[in-house]
Enzyme design. Sequence first.
Site, PDB file in Angstrom:
ATOM      1  N   THR A  70       0.652  -1.117   0.047  1.00  0.00           N
ATOM      2  CA  THR A  70       0.036  -0.215  -0.048  1.00  0.00           C
ATOM      3  C   THR A  70       1.009   1.265  -0.084  1.00  0.00           C
ATOM      4  O   THR A  70       1.957   1.261   0.144  1.00  0.00           O
ATOM      5  CB  THR A  70      -0.824   0.123   1.213  1.00  0.00           C
ATOM      6  N   ASP A  71       0.323   2.355  -0.404  1.00  0.00           N
ATOM      7  CA  ASP A  71       0.977   3.669  -0.212  1.00  0.00           C
ATOM      8  C   ASP A  71       0.164   4.632   0.748  1.00  0.00           C
ATOM      9  O   ASP A  71      -1.054   4.081   1.285  1.00  0.00           O
ATOM     10  CB  ASP A  71       1.169   4.340  -1.595  1.00  0.00           C
ATOM     11  N   MET A  72       0.465   5.898   0.883  1.00  0.00           N
ATOM     12  CA  MET A  72      -0.194   6.696   1.739  1.00  0.00           C
ATOM     13  C   MET A  72      -1.678   7.187   1.540  1.00  0.00           C
ATOM     14  O   MET A  72      -2.241   7.641   2.027  1.00  0.00           O
ATOM     15  CB  MET A  72       0.762   8.186   1.804  1.00  0.00           C
ATOM     16  N   GLY A  74      -3.422   4.845   0.950  1.00  0.00           N
ATOM     17  CA  GLY A  74      -4.355   3.874   1.443  1.00  0.00           C
ATOM     18  C   GLY A  74      -4.898   2.762   0.487  1.00  0.00           C
ATOM     19  O   GLY A  74      -5.498   1.681   0.917  1.00  0.00           O
TER      20      GLY A  74
END
Lengths: 147, 147, 147, 147
Positions: C16-18, C20
Amino acid sequence: MPYEFRATRRVEFSDTDMAGIMHYSNFFRFMETAEHGFYRSLGFSVVMAETDPRLGWPRVHAECDYRKPLRFEDLVEIQLLVKERRTKSISYTFRFWKLNEDPRVEVARGLLTIVCVSHQPDGKMTSVPIPPEIAEKIEIAPATLLE
Amino acid sequence: MPYEFRATRRVEFSDTDMAGIMHYSNFFRFMETAEHGFYRSLGFSVVMAETDPRLGWPRVHAECDYRKPLRFEDLVEIQLLVKERRTKSISYTFRFWKLNEDPRVEVARGLLTIVCVSHQPDGKMTSVPIPPEIAEKIEIAPATLLE
Amino acid sequence: MPYEFRATRRVEFSDTDMAGIMHYSNFFRFMETAEHGFYRSLGFSVVMAETDPRLGWPRVHAECDYRKPLRFEDLVEIQLLVKERRTKSISYTFRFWKLNEDPRVEVARGLLTIVCVSHQPDGKMTSVPIPPEIAEKIEIAPATLLE
Amino acid sequence: MPYEFRATRRVEFSDTDMAGIMHYSNFFRFMETAEHGFYRSLGFSVVMAETDPRLGWPRVHAECDYRKPLRFEDLVEIQLLVKERRTKSISYTFRFWKLNEDPRVEVARGLLTIVCVSHQPDGKMTSVPIPPEIAEKIEIAPATLLE
């Protein structure tokens, strides 16, 4: 057994580096795979969106000792063992077993310490006691498994 | 100074995770960025294709203590310091400095131990003394920098 | 069925990344997981160390259309379908199915074109016909599956 | 020039795979590096935490054509060019130039289409027009640069 969890992964092409072996940083991704699987096996998720305030589990320490390399398509079991449980933190030992060798070989051993934190409205995090409904589910592994 | 090297990186979107911070495994990728830059600054590369037999530098131990999170677009300096130099291995300390805060803050500290190995024709690796032309270029950092 | 393969993956925290959601580059890692599993299901490996000269399968084109995001702990099936088989290259379509939704949803669709090459002693790669023992195992998927 | 941006990266060890070249998925991470640098050069960030409702820029299409491999320590320039700007979306072309070769070589070409979305309170995303203060800063690159 609420002190142990076993996850299995096959080393993928994108896990390798030009030395032909799994890149050393990926052992830490594999540890997390086992850790999060452990939580699911206990009936919860590391992502606790519904608690108020929201709880989180940042890592404060991570380490790994590498004994033998893992290669593409190797099948590896990541054995999580609960090493310590304190009021606000947990330490896990991870033993990496290469399964496609007979007998199976321990190729690496990792350690992870995580802290239970509460996310404040201002974005800050404060360490808080692990909620009892979680803490009571987590046991310490027998010392013989950690040797 | 052959006991220190500083690399600067901006935290990228793909370095973050759903907690909104740099994923803990990526600190190990950043350590390697500084390590390999250190070798280039000394006039060689971690990849020694031309030596016979071919030399390699596998990692045998890695660890990191996380104090504060790094976020997207943070500018971070990775300060490599030579902690120990033995006949066949080197240990580096890495101090992560968040530069876009005044004064700059040390957000994490890492440790890496690498071993010099020779790749045998049968694929096996044997630990060997670090070649003198490399060893003599690498000094131990003053203890004050490692505190 | 030598025109199809299905691999299943759970989206991990490190995927995942920031925002979400799974980082868009990781769909390409998942495609490769299915591709390499497809080869294993046919009895060979994408890494052909034993052929002389050594064969390789570099990617010459990759693409992905994203319809819906994948989130942490989502269970996704990557359905590989052989789209085209030419003398020296193969194109695969990948359909990403989110399994933890009823009915399951196609969240993304990818395309990968790989070429068979021979590694020359001087390090160069030349495209070569796919060896018949491999080519004859690979069929084109029915058009209805590719719509 | 608000239709172009150039980012430079050195290929790192962790970007390579066991084929000895940069893993194909990492070209997509490099595209994003250039894209986000482009936004910073225009005075904003891809992460728009302060708008209400919060805006986001999900990717709906990504592709890459690979012509030549990138190897460890290669220096690569990622040249972003605005290919198309529609009311709610933008398409970028990315040209990857290997700088440590004389003359420099275009090793890959990528394409990315992103959509401007608004995050609703219920977690849903709706595509919305690109805010005028951003749209007016972004020009289309001359066709000659895109050939």
